[in-house]
Enzyme design. Structure first.
Site, PDB file in Angstrom:
ATOM      1  N   HIS A  34       0.861  -1.274  -0.081  1.00  0.00           N
ATOM      2  CA  HIS A  34      -0.017  -0.003  -0.230  1.00  0.00           C
ATOM      3  C   HIS A  34       0.803   1.302   0.034  1.00  0.00           C
ATOM      4  O   HIS A  34       1.497   1.541   0.873  1.00  0.00           O
ATOM      5  CB  HIS A  34      -0.751   0.133   1.116  1.00  0.00           C
ATOM      6  CG  HIS A  34      -1.912   1.130   1.383  1.00  0.00           C
ATOM      7  ND1 HIS A  34      -1.837   1.965   2.528  1.00  0.00           N
ATOM      8  CD2 HIS A  34      -2.809   1.596   0.380  1.00  0.00           C
ATOM      9  CE1 HIS A  34      -2.678   2.723   2.288  1.00  0.00           C
ATOM     10  NE2 HIS A  34      -3.467   2.544   1.314  1.00  0.00           N
ATOM     11  N   HIS A  38      -0.727  10.346  -2.581  1.00  0.00           N
ATOM     12  CA  HIS A  38      -2.221  10.192  -2.374  1.00  0.00           C
ATOM     13  C   HIS A  38      -3.327  11.190  -2.091  1.00  0.00           C
ATOM     14  O   HIS A  38      -4.339  11.376  -2.555  1.00  0.00           O
ATOM     15  CB  HIS A  38      -2.257   9.419  -0.907  1.00  0.00           C
ATOM     16  CG  HIS A  38      -3.572   8.927  -0.497  1.00  0.00           C
ATOM     17  ND1 HIS A  38      -4.180   9.839   0.492  1.00  0.00           N
ATOM     18  CD2 HIS A  38      -4.216   7.997  -0.618  1.00  0.00           C
ATOM     19  CE1 HIS A  38      -5.431   9.136   0.781  1.00  0.00           C
ATOM     20  NE2 HIS A  38      -5.203   7.916   0.390  1.00  0.00           N
TER      21      HIS A  38
END
Length: 244
Positions: free
Chosen positions: A10, A52
């Site tokens: 991730h 992100h």
């Protein structure tokens, strides 16, 4: 059921290195991940970059929206210092840099389009073109919380793989997946922790890639359920469990 869950890092090895940076991606590969999950945004001058958040405040020494900066301006920002001084010269990666690395290593790549808050015009077309430029259509799945965007990707190219990100406990998610038209469901792991839900999705041949699983207890449960991909900040922990 899948015989082996994919170990998907991730934002790279984000548990130990600054997220969504080349060092985090490379360290994830070093510890044996099968793939990487990461996020694509667009700069002011339309360069796809990896980050992100829509803003750079949390992960860099700068502030403001990525869409307000050119790529050259973003190179003046430090994307590692907030994680530790040893990473103070870390730069924001471009999608091209990451795709070149994926091409070199042959790993699986989950590209999340960050287009739920800032609706980047042309993002889908741009990312799909780059995937083909690097001949990586077999390595890449695109995903988003913006399901309209995933429908658009299929309209642009029906062969491109897409996954629908969601957090809610959807009723019969396989029926929704059939309606939208996708290749995979990317739920928060607690949404699919029950065997009947997994079996329902699998009965329609959809892949299940769950996020973000950092507790080894849940990793074990998901492995036993035959989840196709487990997205984690700690690919080293998951690797150990998959080998045990």
């Amino acid at each position: 059921m899948a015989s082996k869950s994919l170990n998907i890092a991730h934002r790279g090895f984000s548990g130990k290195y600054p997220e969504n940076t080349m060092i985090a991606f490379k360290k994830a590969v070093e510890v044996g991940c099968d793939g990487i999950e990461t996020d694509v945004q667009l700069t002011k001058d339309k360069v796809p970059v990896i980050c992100h958040d829509e803003t750079i405040d949390r992960t860099s020494d700068g502030s403001g929206f990525i869409s307000q900066y050119t790529y050259k301006e973003l190179l003046n920002m430090n994307f590692g210092v907030k994680f530790g001084n040893e990473f103070k010269n870390t730069k924001i990666p471009t999608l091209d840099e990451l795709l070149a690395y994926v091409k070199e290593t042959g790993i699986y790549l989950n590209l999340e389009l960050k287009n739920s808050i800032v609706l980047y015009e042309g993002l889908e077309e741009m990312v799909i073109k780059k995937i083909y430029d690097y001949d990586l259509s077999n390595n890449v799945i695109m995903s988003s919380f913006n399901h309209y965007s995933m429908v658009k990707c299929k309209y642009i190219d029906a062969k491109i793989k897409t996954g629908l990100l969601y957090e809610a406990g959807l009723y019969k998610p396989e029926k929704y997946a059939e309606y939208v038209g996708c290749d995979a469901l990317h739920p928060h792991f607690l949404s699919v922790i029950h065997k009947p839900i997994v079996e329902g999705i699998k009965s329609k041949d959809f892949l299940i890639n769950t996020y973000t699983v950092n507790d080894e207890k849940y990793m074990k449960i998901l492995i036993d359920l035959g989840i196709d991909g487990i997205i984690t900040n700690y690919p080293d922990k998951l690797k150990s469990l998959l080998l045990s």
